[in-house]
Design an enzyme around this catalytic site. Structure first.
Site, PDB file in Angstrom:
ATOM      1  N   CYS A  43       0.829  -1.210   0.000  1.00 23.90           N
ATOM      2  CA  CYS A  43       0.000   0.000   0.000  1.00 23.90           C
ATOM      3  C   CYS A  43       0.861   1.256   0.000  1.00 23.90           C
ATOM      4  O   CYS A  43       0.664   2.164  -0.803  1.00 23.90           O
ATOM      5  CB  CYS A  43      -0.939  -0.013   1.203  1.00 23.90           C
ATOM      6  SG  CYS A  43      -1.872   1.511   1.353  1.00 23.90           S
ATOM      7  N   CYS A  48      -1.470   1.786  -3.081  1.00 26.83           N
ATOM      8  CA  CYS A  48      -2.472   2.843  -2.868  1.00 26.83           C
ATOM      9  C   CYS A  48      -1.881   4.248  -2.801  1.00 26.83           C
ATOM     10  O   CYS A  48      -2.404   5.168  -3.450  1.00 26.83           O
ATOM     11  CB  CYS A  48      -3.224   2.625  -1.550  1.00 26.83           C
ATOM     12  SG  CYS A  48      -3.434   0.924  -1.073  1.00 26.83           S
ATOM     13  N   LYS A  51      -0.022   5.517  -6.028  1.00 35.65           N
ATOM     14  CA  LYS A  51      -1.065   5.545  -7.070  1.00 35.65           C
ATOM     15  C   LYS A  51      -1.956   6.770  -6.909  1.00 35.65           C
ATOM     16  O   LYS A  51      -2.222   7.508  -7.841  1.00 35.65           O
ATOM     17  CB  LYS A  51      -1.875   4.247  -6.998  1.00 35.65           C
ATOM     18  CG  LYS A  51      -3.041   4.095  -7.954  1.00 35.65           C
ATOM     19  CD  LYS A  51      -4.352   4.672  -7.488  1.00 35.65           C
ATOM     20  CE  LYS A  51      -4.820   4.297  -6.119  1.00 35.65           C
ATOM     21  NZ  LYS A  51      -5.303   2.945  -5.944  1.00 35.65           N
ATOM     22  N   TYR A 178      -9.218  -3.108 -10.969  1.00 36.91           N
ATOM     23  CA  TYR A 178      -8.827  -1.881 -10.256  1.00 36.91           C
ATOM     24  C   TYR A 178      -7.561  -1.253 -10.851  1.00 36.91           C
ATOM     25  O   TYR A 178      -7.559  -0.085 -11.250  1.00 36.91           O
ATOM     26  CB  TYR A 178      -8.485  -2.209  -8.809  1.00 36.91           C
ATOM     27  CG  TYR A 178      -9.630  -2.497  -7.884  1.00 36.91           C
ATOM     28  CD1 TYR A 178     -10.021  -1.551  -6.956  1.00 36.91           C
ATOM     29  CD2 TYR A 178     -10.273  -3.727  -7.895  1.00 36.91           C
ATOM     30  CE1 TYR A 178     -11.034  -1.809  -6.061  1.00 36.91           C
ATOM     31  CE2 TYR A 178     -11.285  -4.001  -7.004  1.00 36.91           C
ATOM     32  CZ  TYR A 178     -11.671  -3.043  -6.083  1.00 36.91           C
ATOM     33  OH  TYR A 178     -12.672  -3.310  -5.208  1.00 36.91           O
ATOM     34  N   GLU A 182      -7.262   2.192 -13.100  1.00 38.45           N
ATOM     35  CA  GLU A 182      -6.651   3.354 -12.437  1.00 38.45           C
ATOM     36  C   GLU A 182      -5.467   3.868 -13.259  1.00 38.45           C
ATOM     37  O   GLU A 182      -5.323   5.078 -13.492  1.00 38.45           O
ATOM     38  CB  GLU A 182      -6.228   2.983 -11.013  1.00 38.45           C
ATOM     39  CG  GLU A 182      -7.446   2.743 -10.114  1.00 38.45           C
ATOM     40  CD  GLU A 182      -7.133   2.306  -8.698  1.00 38.45           C
ATOM     41  OE1 GLU A 182      -8.042   2.355  -7.860  1.00 38.45           O
ATOM     42  OE2 GLU A 182      -5.991   1.901  -8.403  1.00 38.45           O
ATOM     43  N   HIS A 437     -26.574  22.113   0.182  1.00 37.94           N
ATOM     44  CA  HIS A 437     -26.636  22.714  -1.136  1.00 37.94           C
ATOM     45  C   HIS A 437     -25.647  23.863  -1.283  1.00 37.94           C
ATOM     46  O   HIS A 437     -25.478  24.635  -0.343  1.00 37.94           O
ATOM     47  CB  HIS A 437     -28.066  23.247  -1.359  1.00 37.94           C
ATOM     48  CG  HIS A 437     -28.289  23.782  -2.714  1.00 37.94           C
ATOM     49  ND1 HIS A 437     -28.400  22.968  -3.814  1.00 37.94           N
ATOM     50  CD2 HIS A 437     -28.404  25.060  -3.157  1.00 37.94           C
ATOM     51  CE1 HIS A 437     -28.588  23.729  -4.883  1.00 37.94           C
ATOM     52  NE2 HIS A 437     -28.589  24.996  -4.521  1.00 37.94           N
ATOM     53  N   GLU A 442     -25.465  16.118  -2.150  1.00 36.23           N
ATOM     54  CA  GLU A 442     -26.877  16.303  -1.806  1.00 36.23           C
ATOM     55  C   GLU A 442     -27.785  15.365  -2.597  1.00 36.23           C
ATOM     56  O   GLU A 442     -28.904  15.061  -2.186  1.00 36.23           O
ATOM     57  CB  GLU A 442     -27.318  17.764  -1.981  1.00 36.23           C
ATOM     58  CG  GLU A 442     -27.404  18.231  -3.414  1.00 36.23           C
ATOM     59  CD  GLU A 442     -27.834  19.696  -3.517  1.00 36.23           C
ATOM     60  OE1 GLU A 442     -28.790  20.096  -2.829  1.00 36.23           O
ATOM     61  OE2 GLU A 442     -27.198  20.451  -4.278  1.00 36.23           O
TER      62      GLU A 442
HETATM   63  P1  NDP Z   1      -8.537  -7.381 -10.389  1.00 35.63           P
HETATM   64  O1  NDP Z   1      -8.906  -8.687  -9.824  1.00 35.63           O
HETATM   65  O2  NDP Z   1      -9.237  -6.157  -9.952  1.00 35.63           O
HETATM   66  O3  NDP Z   1      -8.684  -7.450 -11.975  1.00 35.63           O
HETATM   67  C1  NDP Z   1      -8.017  -8.431 -12.725  1.00 35.63           C
HETATM   68  C2  NDP Z   1      -8.286  -8.202 -14.199  1.00 35.63           C
HETATM   69  O4  NDP Z   1      -7.421  -9.031 -14.952  1.00 35.63           O
HETATM   70  C3  NDP Z   1      -9.698  -8.549 -14.607  1.00 35.63           C
HETATM   71  O5  NDP Z   1     -10.106  -7.626 -15.576  1.00 35.63           O
HETATM   72  C4  NDP Z   1      -9.562  -9.949 -15.193  1.00 35.63           C
HETATM   73  O6  NDP Z   1     -10.439 -10.170 -16.277  1.00 35.63           O
HETATM   74  C5  NDP Z   1      -8.155  -9.939 -15.755  1.00 35.63           C
HETATM   75  N1  NDP Z   1      -7.479 -11.235 -15.638  1.00 35.63           N
HETATM   76  C6  NDP Z   1      -7.398 -12.028 -14.561  1.00 35.63           C
HETATM   77  N2  NDP Z   1      -6.633 -13.104 -14.808  1.00 35.63           N
HETATM   78  C7  NDP Z   1      -6.212 -13.000 -16.084  1.00 35.63           C
HETATM   79  C8  NDP Z   1      -5.397 -13.795 -16.917  1.00 35.63           C
HETATM   80  N3  NDP Z   1      -4.846 -14.924 -16.482  1.00 35.63           N
HETATM   81  N4  NDP Z   1      -5.188 -13.387 -18.176  1.00 35.63           N
HETATM   82  C9  NDP Z   1      -5.736 -12.241 -18.621  1.00 35.63           C
HETATM   83  N5  NDP Z   1      -6.502 -11.436 -17.882  1.00 35.63           N
HETATM   84  C10 NDP Z   1      -6.750 -11.808 -16.617  1.00 35.63           C
HETATM   85  O7  NDP Z   1      -6.954  -7.289 -10.162  1.00 35.63           O
HETATM   86  P2  NDP Z   1      -5.929  -6.060 -10.061  1.00 35.63           P
HETATM   87  O8  NDP Z   1      -4.626  -6.636 -10.431  1.00 35.63           O
HETATM   88  O9  NDP Z   1      -6.425  -4.871 -10.790  1.00 35.63           O
HETATM   89  O10 NDP Z   1      -5.951  -5.714  -8.514  1.00 35.63           O
HETATM   90  C11 NDP Z   1      -5.637  -6.722  -7.552  1.00 35.63           C
HETATM   91  C12 NDP Z   1      -6.335  -6.423  -6.257  1.00 35.63           C
HETATM   92  O11 NDP Z   1      -5.711  -5.319  -5.634  1.00 35.63           O
HETATM   93  C13 NDP Z   1      -7.793  -6.011  -6.408  1.00 35.63           C
HETATM   94  O12 NDP Z   1      -8.646  -7.109  -6.439  1.00 35.63           O
HETATM   95  C14 NDP Z   1      -8.027  -5.158  -5.195  1.00 35.63           C
HETATM   96  O13 NDP Z   1      -8.409  -5.977  -4.134  1.00 35.63           O
HETATM   97  C15 NDP Z   1      -6.658  -4.570  -4.909  1.00 35.63           C
HETATM   98  N6  NDP Z   1      -6.613  -3.154  -5.346  1.00 35.63           N
HETATM   99  C16 NDP Z   1      -7.492  -2.274  -4.801  1.00 35.63           C
HETATM  100  C17 NDP Z   1      -7.488  -0.953  -5.176  1.00 35.63           C
HETATM  101  C18 NDP Z   1      -8.459  -0.007  -4.585  1.00 35.63           C
HETATM  102  O14 NDP Z   1      -9.034  -0.328  -3.560  1.00 35.63           O
HETATM  103  N7  NDP Z   1      -8.693   1.153  -5.199  1.00 35.63           N
HETATM  104  C19 NDP Z   1      -6.539  -0.448  -6.184  1.00 35.63           C
HETATM  105  C20 NDP Z   1      -5.685  -1.459  -6.705  1.00 35.63           C
HETATM  106  C21 NDP Z   1      -5.726  -2.757  -6.297  1.00 35.63           C
HETATM  107  P3  NDP Z   1     -11.980 -10.611 -16.130  1.00 35.63           P
HETATM  108  O15 NDP Z   1     -12.282 -10.712 -14.682  1.00 35.63           O
HETATM  109  O16 NDP Z   1     -12.743  -9.542 -16.830  1.00 35.63           O
HETATM  110  O17 NDP Z   1     -12.037 -11.911 -16.829  1.00 35.63           O
END
Ligand code: NDP
Length: 448
Positions: A43, A48, A51, A178, A182, A437, A442
């Site tokens: 983080c 976080c 980012k 995510y 982002e 307001h 709101e």
């Molecule tokens: P996510 O789980 O959010 O997203 C993963 C993405 O990658 C999805 O779009 C999925 O596609 C795709 N994917 C998964 N496996 C494969 C694969 N083998 N080949 C190709 N595409 C794939 O993961 P992130 O890496 O973005 O983030 C990890 C975690 O970190 C999040 O789950 C969250 O908990 C945490 N995080 C939180 C944030 C916040 O609170 N703002 C910011 C950043 C991270 P699909 O599902 O469409 O098939």
């Protein structure tokens, strides 16, 4: 004299590990923590915090554009990636020092090297030193998953993205979760050509559908390209620092950076947990009970390594509850309902509680209220982007069971709304609340 070197040995000085160390030490435990990277964990060091700073940095681009409508005459604006990158890095250094001071002030010993488990009560440091502890806490977090494809060594993950030596003019982002969205927003706002490629045909699986559709529409209007059902097949290195990114069923895309954000996996490989009989799940996650205890009674785990909810505030709560339970004679669990969450896309998206889709499968009668509005600030600056707020209500009890929003500052507004959902307030309570307001917030109390 205790038979152990320490009462608690924590592996991993991230959000969960540092909180657990500090609280356990406060109860008088002799605590040590080992960290192979930097104190602060994902983080603070490569997640976080940096980012969010980059989101702030990149969002100025829109402020500068809109400023003219408000009477500001700004000459040609130029962006310098090196300045942003280095300021972010120096802020991360500052925070690492603050986290280190927290450990020092609480008399927690810290070892800057990898530690592995070699038994129910012992760990071995990379230097070869063996240390015994009454309790071991695994708080090593998770690590980006890099899918197998030809040339994947040319891709970067969120670990490397903050240190790019040069600003990439063209970026391909794989994934639509995510991290992918982002960074697609950050690079787009900073002026790069961005293409998001995903294996499925949707973004942000699990989020409220109307919000996801709105985000996709706005990101496309901001000229971010999307290729769905088209994962990367291979990356070919061309001359001049350019890569050719081949995705299923399309022409290759030229880019200077390829960011892969396809999920994060618990970082248990090679950690020696099997030597202590700790059970792992299919993704390598440490399996724990409600009190964070593993199948080995002297070993506990908190945070992303358990793959329950990969969010910093949850790791912190789990670490705190662990220390209260084991060292404070105050057994505590962590509540996983009503966890507010946000995606710091541009605009951001935030939600708490049940989505409309979840409510319709879990509840007998559901009412949904929406407000689809154009924020005043956008209206004035002729920006067409609209916000969308949604309240999901259990029609039988009138309780608001979900709040979901996409709009500027949505996460800031959502935190307060999460209190109402957690407290079980009703739609009538929302209606009784006088609007503040003029504000975007709101809209929350004006939906009829
Ligand atoms: P996510 O789980 O959010 O997203 C993963 C993405 O990658 C999805 O779009 C999925 O596609 C795709 N994917 C998964 N496996 C494969 C694969 N083998 N080949 C190709 N595409 C794939 O993961 P992130 O890496 O973005 O983030 C990890 C975690 O970190 C999040 O789950 C969250 O908990 C945490 N995080 C939180 C944030 C916040 O609170 N703002 C910011 C950043 C991270 P699909 O599902 O469409 O098939």
């Amino acid at each position: 004299m205790s038979e152990f070197d320490y009462d608690l040995f924590v592996i991993g000085a991230g959000s969960g590990g540092v909180r657990a160390s500090r609280i356990a030490a406060g109860y008088g435990a002799r605590v040590a923590v080992a960290e192979e990277h930097r104190i602060g964990g994902t983080c603070v060091i490569r997640g976080c915090v940096p980012k969010k700073l980059m989101v702030y940095g990149s969002d100025f681009a829109h402020g500068l554009e809109d400023a003219a409508a408000y009477g500001w005459m700004i000459g040609e604006a130029k962006f310098d990636w090196n300045v942003l990158r280095d300021f972010v890095a120096s802020d991360v250094d500052r925070l690492e020092k603050a986290y280190t001071s927290t450990l020092d002030n609480n008399k927690v010993d810290h070892f800057h090297e990898r530690a592995v488990v070699i038994g129910p009560n012992s760990v071995r440091l990379a230097s070869g030193r063996e240390i015994s502890a009454k309790i071991i806490l695994i708080a090593v977090g998770a690590w980006p998953v890099l899918p197998e494809f030809e040339g994947n060594q040319y891709a970067i993950t969120s670990n490397e993205v903050f240190g790019l030596p040069e600003f990439p003019r063209r970026v391909v982002v794989q994934g639509a979760g995510y991290i992918a969205l982002e960074f697609a927003g950050i690079f787009n706002s900073l002026g790069a050509e961005v293409t998001v490629v995903n294996r499925s045909d949707q973004i942000l699986r699990g989020y409220d559908l109307s919000l996801r559709e709105r985000l996709l529409q706005i990101m496309q209007a901001r000229h971010i390209k999307f290729r769905f059902s088209s994962p990367i097949e291979k990356i070919v290195k061309e001359g001049n620092g350019t890569f050719s990114v081949h995705t299923e069923g399309h022409q290759p895309i030229a880019a200077e950076a390829v960011l892969v954000a396809t999920g994060r996996k618990p970082k248990t490989e090679g950690l020696g947990l099997e030597t202590a009989g700790v059970d792992l799940g299919p993704l390598g996650e440490v399996l724990v009970d409600d009190y964070n205890q593993t199948s080995c009674p002297s070993i506990y785990a908190v945070g992303d390594v358990t793959n329950r909810v990969q969010l910093t505030p949850i790791a912190i709560r789990e670490g705190h509850a662990f220390a209260d339970t084991v060292f404070g004679n105050n057994p505590r669990t962590t509540a996983y309902d009503c966890i507010p969450n946000a995606v710091f896309s541009q605009p951001p998206l935030a939600g708490v509680g049940l989505t409309e889709e979840q409510a319709r499968t879990q509840l007998a009668n559901v009412k949904v209220f929406t407000s689809d509005f154009r924020p005043m600030k956008n209206m004035f600056a002729a920006v067409p982007e609209r916000g969308l707020y949604k309240l999901v209500v259990d029609a039988d009890t009138d309780k608001v069971v979900g709040v979901h929003m996409i709009a500027p500052e949505a996460p800031e507004v959502l935190q307060a709304a999460a209190i109402a959902v957690k407290a079980g307030l009703t739609k009538a309570d929302f209606d009784e609340t006088v609007a503040l307001h003029p504000s975007m917030a709101e809209e929350l109390v004006l939906m009829r």
